[in-house]
Scaffold this motif. Structure first.
Motif, PDB file in Angstrom:
ATOM      1  N   LEU A 183       0.823  -1.205   0.000  1.00 52.31           N
ATOM      2  CA  LEU A 183       0.000   0.000   0.000  1.00 52.31           C
ATOM      3  C   LEU A 183       0.859   1.258   0.000  1.00 52.31           C
ATOM      4  CD1 LEU A 183      -2.699  -1.059   2.610  1.00 52.31           C
ATOM      5  CD2 LEU A 183      -2.946  -1.008   0.124  1.00 52.31           C
ATOM      6  N   ALA A 184       1.989   1.220   0.686  1.00 51.70           N
ATOM      7  CA  ALA A 184       2.857   2.393   0.760  1.00 51.70           C
ATOM      8  C   ALA A 184       3.581   2.648  -0.557  1.00 51.70           C
ATOM      9  CB  ALA A 184       3.862   2.230   1.894  1.00 51.70           C
ATOM     10  N   GLN A 185       3.931   1.578  -1.287  1.00 49.87           N
ATOM     11  CA  GLN A 185       4.701   1.719  -2.511  1.00 49.87           C
ATOM     12  C   GLN A 185       3.850   1.689  -3.772  1.00 49.87           C
ATOM     13  OE1 GLN A 185       7.948   2.349  -2.546  1.00 49.87           O
ATOM     14  NE2 GLN A 185       8.109   2.225  -0.311  1.00 49.87           N
ATOM     15  N   PHE A 186       2.534   1.502  -3.652  1.00 49.90           N
ATOM     16  CA  PHE A 186       1.697   1.350  -4.838  1.00 49.90           C
ATOM     17  C   PHE A 186       1.720   2.608  -5.707  1.00 49.90           C
ATOM     18  CE2 PHE A 186      -2.327   1.765  -7.088  1.00 49.90           C
ATOM     19  CZ  PHE A 186      -2.404   0.555  -7.744  1.00 49.90           C
ATOM     20  N   GLU A 187       1.494   3.750  -5.093  1.00 44.45           N
ATOM     21  CA  GLU A 187       1.411   4.986  -5.864  1.00 44.45           C
ATOM     22  C   GLU A 187       2.771   5.391  -6.437  1.00 44.45           C
ATOM     23  OE1 GLU A 187      -0.644   9.415  -5.419  1.00 44.45           O
ATOM     24  OE2 GLU A 187      -0.289   8.169  -3.662  1.00 44.45           O
ATOM     25  N   LYS A 188       3.856   5.075  -5.746  1.00 43.57           N
ATOM     26  CA  LYS A 188       5.174   5.437  -6.244  1.00 43.57           C
ATOM     27  C   LYS A 188       5.570   4.635  -7.477  1.00 43.57           C
ATOM     28  CE  LYS A 188       6.927   6.824  -1.718  1.00 43.57           C
ATOM     29  NZ  LYS A 188       7.965   6.582  -0.676  1.00 43.57           N
ATOM     30  N   LYS A 189       5.046   3.412  -7.595  1.00 43.28           N
ATOM     31  CA  LYS A 189       5.403   2.563  -8.725  1.00 43.28           C
ATOM     32  C   LYS A 189       4.639   2.909  -9.997  1.00 43.28           C
ATOM     33  CE  LYS A 189       6.584  -1.413  -5.818  1.00 43.28           C
ATOM     34  NZ  LYS A 189       6.266  -2.824  -5.475  1.00 43.28           N
ATOM     35  N   LEU A 190       3.655   3.802  -9.916  1.00 45.37           N
ATOM     36  CA  LEU A 190       2.834   4.103 -11.079  1.00 45.37           C
ATOM     37  C   LEU A 190       3.491   5.097 -12.022  1.00 45.37           C
ATOM     38  CD1 LEU A 190      -0.659   4.444  -9.377  1.00 45.37           C
ATOM     39  CD2 LEU A 190       0.149   2.543 -10.755  1.00 45.37           C
ATOM     40  N   TRP A 191       4.364   5.951 -11.520  1.00 41.19           N
ATOM     41  CA  TRP A 191       4.880   7.059 -12.302  1.00 41.19           C
ATOM     42  C   TRP A 191       6.365   6.907 -12.553  1.00 41.19           C
ATOM     43  CZ3 TRP A 191       0.559   8.879 -13.782  1.00 41.19           C
ATOM     44  CH2 TRP A 191      -0.531   8.936 -12.904  1.00 41.19           C
ATOM     45  N   VAL A 192       6.814   7.473 -13.719  1.00 41.30           N
ATOM     46  CA  VAL A 192       8.237   7.504 -14.048  1.00 41.30           C
ATOM     47  C   VAL A 192       8.885   8.595 -13.197  1.00 41.30           C
ATOM     48  CG1 VAL A 192       9.916   7.893 -15.879  1.00 41.30           C
ATOM     49  CG2 VAL A 192       7.770   6.709 -16.374  1.00 41.30           C
ATOM     50  N   PRO A 193       9.982   8.315 -12.516  1.00 38.76           N
ATOM     51  CA  PRO A 193      10.593   9.336 -11.664  1.00 38.76           C
ATOM     52  C   PRO A 193      11.172  10.479 -12.482  1.00 38.76           C
ATOM     53  CG  PRO A 193      11.981   7.393 -11.782  1.00 38.76           C
ATOM     54  CD  PRO A 193      10.705   7.031 -12.456  1.00 38.76           C
ATOM     55  N   SER A 194      11.157  11.673 -11.927  1.00 38.62           N
ATOM     56  CA  SER A 194      11.722  12.855 -12.584  1.00 38.62           C
ATOM     57  C   SER A 194      13.235  12.868 -12.436  1.00 38.62           C
ATOM     58  CB  SER A 194      11.111  14.117 -11.974  1.00 38.62           C
ATOM     59  OG  SER A 194      11.426  14.195 -10.592  1.00 38.62           O
ATOM     60  N   LEU A 195      13.869  13.839 -13.111  1.00 41.21           N
ATOM     61  CA  LEU A 195      15.328  13.953 -13.034  1.00 41.21           C
ATOM     62  C   LEU A 195      15.794  14.274 -11.624  1.00 41.21           C
ATOM     63  CD1 LEU A 195      16.005  15.941 -16.338  1.00 41.21           C
ATOM     64  CD2 LEU A 195      16.354  13.503 -15.916  1.00 41.21           C
ATOM     65  N   GLU A 196      15.040  15.114 -10.942  1.00 40.35           N
ATOM     66  CA  GLU A 196      15.404  15.454  -9.565  1.00 40.35           C
ATOM     67  C   GLU A 196      15.345  14.226  -8.665  1.00 40.35           C
ATOM     68  OE1 GLU A 196      12.813  18.533  -8.412  1.00 40.35           O
ATOM     69  OE2 GLU A 196      13.731  20.061  -9.728  1.00 40.35           O
ATOM     70  N   GLU A 197      14.297  13.414  -8.844  1.00 42.00           N
ATOM     71  CA  GLU A 197      14.187  12.200  -8.038  1.00 42.00           C
ATOM     72  C   GLU A 197      15.303  11.206  -8.360  1.00 42.00           C
ATOM     73  OE1 GLU A 197       9.299  12.193  -7.549  1.00 42.00           O
ATOM     74  OE2 GLU A 197      10.312  10.720  -8.816  1.00 42.00           O
ATOM     75  N   LEU A 198      15.661  11.106  -9.660  1.00 44.14           N
ATOM     76  CA  LEU A 198      16.766  10.220 -10.032  1.00 44.14           C
ATOM     77  C   LEU A 198      18.087  10.694  -9.433  1.00 44.14           C
ATOM     78  CD1 LEU A 198      15.884   9.506 -13.766  1.00 44.14           C
ATOM     79  CD2 LEU A 198      15.667   7.947 -11.844  1.00 44.14           C
ATOM     80  N   GLU A 199      18.313  12.014  -9.471  1.00 41.81           N
ATOM     81  CA  GLU A 199      19.536  12.558  -8.866  1.00 41.81           C
ATOM     82  C   GLU A 199      19.560  12.310  -7.367  1.00 41.81           C
ATOM     83  OE1 GLU A 199      19.631  16.621  -9.934  1.00 41.81           O
ATOM     84  OE2 GLU A 199      20.174  16.260 -12.046  1.00 41.81           O
ATOM     85  N   ALA A 200      18.409  12.471  -6.733  1.00 43.58           N
ATOM     86  CA  ALA A 200      18.359  12.225  -5.288  1.00 43.58           C
ATOM     87  C   ALA A 200      18.626  10.749  -4.982  1.00 43.58           C
ATOM     88  CB  ALA A 200      16.993  12.645  -4.741  1.00 43.58           C
TER      89      ALA A 200
END
Length: 390
Positions: free
Chosen positions: A287-304
């Motif tokens: 339930l905690a990771q469901f919404e995060k797995k739906l979207w492609v991460p942005s460049l900022e998130e990849l850098e982080a």
């Protein structure tokens, strides 16, 4: 004389009629003003009620607007610190009362519909609705008929001392996790609440659980939004309401069931306690990771994420270096001990050689043998040359 009397009578009659007309006009104007104020006040109250209902009303989401849904049953243990606001105060204090007392009061007044507990087969319709009288009789709650009690609109009175609020130590709740395609958001909401009585028939036996009934959260929400509670021991000021408590998911509950085809609980599916705990944790993580797995991460998130990985790698290297430094003194001691063991046979050899040198005869024989070997080695090539010349 007669004319004078007639004139006086006419004047008196006209005066009485005019005064009556004035009184009637003033009364009608007062009634109009009062009626206007009442109508205005009633209109204001209706506007407030409609505004509150509009703010608290949750529109049902159709299946066509959802791409994913999961129904979860949780058990809220009131002995936990996070769930204590649902249990206290045990007796009403300064207008504040526990959740169960609020539910019983609304049920007795005929303001709250409740439904039968069917253990996973809940149906919130008129067919499965339960009467307040049957609830009180089934769970041995003493009551009397209240004012305005009728067959169509039954009302009861339950004294505060007769409400078994201290026996309600658990609440069952139904959570609906829905992914709405309109807003592209995953949201969770409480669908229903069930108070559970803990009672033991015999002294010393473990208390049995008796689920009482289901209450739809939407029916209870307008009353929960007006009941202030405090949720922290450090701040005794009532800073939120029961509705805020449930909407913000400030409670702590274990998953005891999920909606499945066989209608089995988690304990029936996972009899082993370790396997049960692992299954509950996996559902929480899903339930905690469901919404995060739906979207492609942005460049900022990849850098982080890369920075976090580099930080973890640096910490790992640092930890390995510290371990190597801590292990370095041990290797030095091992080398010193090895050197010490290597020196011991050398000492014994020296002792043996000293013993051999102590015998002068053997020493002379060894010297003569070495001289003969040297002489033989030096004369051998000379003889070979002479033989060649001959």
């Amino acid at each position: 004389m007669k004319n004078i009397l007639r004139f006086a009578i006419i004047v008196i009659a006209v005066f009485a009629a005019s005064s009556a007309a004035m009184a009637q006009e003033s009364g009608s104007s007062a009634r109009m003003r009062r009626g206007g104020r009442d109508q205005q006040q009633q209109q204001t109250n209706s506007e407030i009620t409609s505004r509150m209902q509009g703010r608290l009303q949750t529109l049902p989401t159709s299946d066509a607007e959802m791409s994913w849904m999961k129904v979860i049953y949780r058990a809220l243990d009131l002995n936990k610190k996070e769930n204590a606001p649902l249990y206290f105060p045990e007796m009403p204090v300064d207008g504040n009362e526990s959740l169960f007392r609020l539910i019983i009061r609304l049920l007795a007044n005929g303001q709250l519909p409740v439904y039968e507990y069917l253990d996973g087969r809940e149906a919130f319709d008129e067919e499965h609705r339960v009467k307040a009288r049957d609830i009180f009789d089934r769970h041995h709650i003493y009551y009397t008929e209240g004012r305005g009690n009728t067959e169509r609109n039954p009302k009861f009175e339950v004294h505060e001392s007769d409400v078994p609020a201290m026996d309600v130590l658990t609440y069952y709740i139904i959570e609906r996790w829905e992914f709405d395609t309109r807003t592209n958001r995953l949201r969770s909401r409480v669908e229903a609440i069930c108070p559970v009585l803990h009672r033991s028939e015999d002294y010393g036996m473990e208390a049995m659980r008796y689920p009482m009934f289901w209450v739809k959260y939407d029916d209870l929400r307008p009353y929960l939004s007006t009941q202030n509670i405090f949720v922290s021991d450090s701040n005794n000021l009532p800073s939120c309401t029961y509705d805020d408590y449930f909407q913000l998911a400030m409670y702590s509950g274990d998953i005891y069931k999920t909606r499945n085809l066989r209608n089995r609980s988690m304990k029936q599916l996972y009899p082993d306690p370790d396997a049960l705990k692992h299954a509950q944790d996996s559902i929480e993580q899903e339930l905690a990771q469901f919404e995060k797995k739906l979207w492609v991460p942005s460049l900022e998130e990849l850098e982080a994420r890369s920075a976090a990985k580099e930080g973890k790698a640096a910490k790992g290297k640092k930890a390995k270096a510290e371990q190597a430094e801590q292990a370095a003194p041990d290797t030095d001691e091992a080398v010193e001990s090895a050197e010490a063991t290597d020196e011991q046979p050398k000492v014994t050899n020296n002792r043996r050689s000293s013993k051999k040198k102590s015998n002068p005869v053997k020493a002379k024989r060894q010297k003569t043998k070495t001289k003969e070997v040297k002489s033989s080695s030096s004369s051998a090539p000379a003889r070979s040359v002479r033989n060649r010349k001959r």
